[in-house]
Design a protein around this motif. Structure first.
Motif, PDB file in Angstrom:
ATOM      1  N   ILE A  15      42.929  38.366  38.212  1.00 53.96           N
ATOM      2  CA  ILE A  15      43.769  38.619  39.390  1.00 53.96           C
ATOM      3  C   ILE A  15      44.707  37.441  39.613  1.00 53.96           C
ATOM      4  O   ILE A  15      45.911  37.606  39.827  1.00 53.96           O
ATOM      5  CB  ILE A  15      42.903  38.875  40.632  1.00 53.96           C
ATOM      6  CG1 ILE A  15      42.108  40.174  40.474  1.00 53.96           C
ATOM      7  CG2 ILE A  15      43.768  38.941  41.893  1.00 53.96           C
ATOM      8  CD1 ILE A  15      41.051  40.393  41.549  1.00 53.96           C
TER       9      ILE A  15
ATOM     10  N   VAL B 221      46.953  38.608  48.001  1.00 57.90           N
ATOM     11  CA  VAL B 221      45.900  39.601  47.779  1.00 57.90           C
ATOM     12  C   VAL B 221      44.571  39.064  48.289  1.00 57.90           C
ATOM     13  O   VAL B 221      44.257  37.882  48.133  1.00 57.90           O
ATOM     14  CB  VAL B 221      45.793  39.992  46.291  1.00 57.90           C
ATOM     15  CG1 VAL B 221      47.096  40.615  45.811  1.00 57.90           C
ATOM     16  CG2 VAL B 221      45.416  38.808  45.419  1.00 57.90           C
TER      17      VAL B 221
ATOM     18  N   THR C 243      47.706  37.217  37.346  1.00 60.78           N
ATOM     19  CA  THR C 243      48.689  38.293  37.418  1.00 60.78           C
ATOM     20  C   THR C 243      50.047  37.763  37.863  1.00 60.78           C
ATOM     21  O   THR C 243      50.165  37.190  38.953  1.00 60.78           O
ATOM     22  CB  THR C 243      48.224  39.388  38.399  1.00 60.78           C
ATOM     23  OG1 THR C 243      46.947  39.877  37.980  1.00 60.78           O
ATOM     24  CG2 THR C 243      49.228  40.536  38.448  1.00 60.78           C
TER      25      THR C 243
ATOM     26  N   VAL D  50      51.649  37.581  41.804  1.00 58.43           N
ATOM     27  CA  VAL D  50      50.680  37.287  42.865  1.00 58.43           C
ATOM     28  C   VAL D  50      50.871  35.826  43.255  1.00 58.43           C
ATOM     29  O   VAL D  50      50.849  34.940  42.401  1.00 58.43           O
ATOM     30  CB  VAL D  50      49.231  37.538  42.399  1.00 58.43           C
ATOM     31  CG1 VAL D  50      48.227  36.962  43.398  1.00 58.43           C
ATOM     32  CG2 VAL D  50      48.981  39.022  42.210  1.00 58.43           C
TER      33      VAL D  50
ATOM     34  N   VAL E 209      41.552  43.880  46.894  1.00 57.79           N
ATOM     35  CA  VAL E 209      42.078  43.874  45.524  1.00 57.79           C
ATOM     36  C   VAL E 209      40.946  43.441  44.607  1.00 57.79           C
ATOM     37  O   VAL E 209      40.431  42.321  44.709  1.00 57.79           O
ATOM     38  CB  VAL E 209      43.295  42.941  45.397  1.00 57.79           C
ATOM     39  CG1 VAL E 209      43.736  42.840  43.942  1.00 57.79           C
ATOM     40  CG2 VAL E 209      44.442  43.461  46.263  1.00 57.79           C
TER      41      VAL E 209
ATOM     42  N   ALA F  51      42.728  43.116  38.063  1.00 60.76           N
ATOM     43  CA  ALA F  51      44.109  42.777  37.708  1.00 60.76           C
ATOM     44  C   ALA F  51      45.022  43.990  37.748  1.00 60.76           C
ATOM     45  O   ALA F  51      46.214  43.869  38.070  1.00 60.76           O
ATOM     46  CB  ALA F  51      44.141  42.140  36.323  1.00 60.76           C
TER      47      ALA F  51
ATOM     48  N   GLU G 157      44.925  46.486  39.853  1.00 61.01           N
ATOM     49  CA  GLU G 157      45.326  46.693  41.244  1.00 61.01           C
ATOM     50  C   GLU G 157      46.318  45.630  41.681  1.00 61.01           C
ATOM     51  O   GLU G 157      47.292  45.924  42.390  1.00 61.01           O
ATOM     52  CB  GLU G 157      44.093  46.689  42.144  1.00 61.01           C
ATOM     53  CG  GLU G 157      43.182  47.883  41.940  1.00 61.01           C
ATOM     54  CD  GLU G 157      41.922  47.847  42.770  1.00 61.01           C
ATOM     55  OE1 GLU G 157      41.187  48.856  42.775  1.00 61.01           O
ATOM     56  OE2 GLU G 157      41.658  46.804  43.418  1.00 61.01           O
ATOM     57  N   ALA G 158      46.087  44.395  41.272  1.00 60.55           N
ATOM     58  CA  ALA G 158      47.021  43.318  41.616  1.00 60.55           C
ATOM     59  C   ALA G 158      48.403  43.594  41.042  1.00 60.55           C
ATOM     60  O   ALA G 158      49.430  43.377  41.703  1.00 60.55           O
ATOM     61  CB  ALA G 158      46.489  41.983  41.106  1.00 60.55           C
TER      62      ALA G 158
ATOM     63  N   LEU H 225      45.838  33.875  46.845  1.00 58.05           N
ATOM     64  CA  LEU H 225      44.549  34.560  46.952  1.00 58.05           C
ATOM     65  C   LEU H 225      43.961  34.233  48.317  1.00 58.05           C
ATOM     66  O   LEU H 225      43.844  33.060  48.685  1.00 58.05           O
ATOM     67  CB  LEU H 225      43.595  34.103  45.854  1.00 58.05           C
ATOM     68  CG  LEU H 225      44.051  34.233  44.403  1.00 58.05           C
ATOM     69  CD1 LEU H 225      42.902  33.873  43.461  1.00 58.05           C
ATOM     70  CD2 LEU H 225      44.583  35.617  44.103  1.00 58.05           C
TER      71      LEU H 225
ATOM     72  N   THR I  83      53.462  37.473  48.190  1.00 56.34           N
ATOM     73  CA  THR I  83      52.560  38.554  47.822  1.00 56.34           C
ATOM     74  C   THR I  83      51.149  37.986  47.772  1.00 56.34           C
ATOM     75  O   THR I  83      50.805  37.221  46.867  1.00 56.34           O
ATOM     76  CB  THR I  83      52.955  39.158  46.465  1.00 56.34           C
ATOM     77  OG1 THR I  83      54.310  39.613  46.539  1.00 56.34           O
ATOM     78  CG2 THR I  83      52.052  40.335  46.115  1.00 56.34           C
TER      79      THR I  83
END
Length: 270
Positions: free
Chosen positions: A177, A163, A180, A183, A112, A115, A117-118, A186, A161
């Motif tokens: 990201i 990423v 977002t 999400v 990812v 942002a 894509e996230a 990380l 979720t």
């Protein structure tokens, strides 16, 4: 820390489900331990789930795992009181849908980089009104010990979720990201990150650009009220870094099998 979400998510949900082992540990401030499963075997899934791990990441990106094995692994792992998580092979509505329809307790999404894509990951992981996830399978509720209506009401708030930040571009965009909505975690992929930043793997671990990138990812996660995790080689490395991360994936089944035999042979030859 400010949680940049306008609706309940795993970080602040009031929904309680004792089957969600990884989520429950995260919310309790504990550090769940997971590992990667690459073998397409329900028996291997059961053996790994019985080790005391909190979650098993079914690796549909790099593992030898198709749809049948993915479904079987989720069923086997969840039946043993462990959280089945799935690393999907990319950001696509059909891929996300297929993985979630197994009943996975969480998604781990590789590569990812920004942002946008996230946000795509979140959009297809959430039922309306937060997203565009479709419903049509009876299987997701089973791995959560719920009826389908119960699952539909709880899924948006309990699905993890996650990423992966594992490229130079992902590090450069990590603030956006992390900000977002939807999400939750990380996850640092150290080998791909090293390849992207250094041009070789594995990283020695003392390269300034590599260490700075890792610190940037973890700091961004904390600033935006998100959890941070990473893959490590062994339990000792996880213990050494326990104060920095919220979740670890300790290697995987393929390395565990090979390393055990290498150790036995080495012991014999000494």
């Amino acid at each position: 820390m400010a949680i940049n979400n306008t609706y309940p998510t795993p970080a602040n949900t009031t929904i309680s489900n004792p089957r969600l082992r990884v989520l429950n540990k995260l919310k309790a401030g504990e550090t769940p331990l997971t590992t990667f499963l690459a073998f397409p075997s329900v028996r291997v899934a059961q053996i790994v789930a019985l080790t005391g791990l909190d979650g098993v990441v079914i690796d549909c990106e790099h593992g030898h795992i198709g749809d049948d094995s993915m479904h079987n692994a989720v069923a086997a792992i969840s039946a043993l009181g462990v959280s089945p998580l799935i690393r999907i092979r990319g950001i696509s509505p059909d891929i996300i849908k297929r993985a979630l329809d197994t009943g996975a307790h969480g998604l781990l999404v590789p590569m990812v980089n920004n942002a946008k894509e996230a946000a795509e990951v979140v959009k297809y992981s959430k039922f309306p009104p937060q997203g565009l996830r479709g419903q049509g399978s009876a299987f997701p509720a089973i791995a959560h010990g719920l009826t389908t209506p119960e699952y539909m009401l709880s899924a948006n708030q309990t699905l993890l979720t996650m990423v992966q930040i594992e490229t130079k571009e992902g590090v450069e965009n990590v603030e956006e990201i992390a900000a977002t909505p939807g999400v939750d975690l990380l996850f640092i992929g150290p080998n791909d990150l090293a390849m992207s930043l250094l041009g070789y793997v594995p990283a020695r671990g003392d390269e300034p650009v590599f260490l700075e990138a890792i610190e940037k990812v973890i700091s961004a996660a904390k600033r935006h009220g998100k959890w941070g995790g990473r893959m490590v080689n062994n339990g000792a490395m996880a213990k050494e870094n326990a104060s920095k991360y919220n979740l670890f994936a300790i290697s995987g089944d393929t390395k565990a099998l090979g390393n055990w035999y290498l150790d036995q042979i080495d012991t014999f030859n000494q």
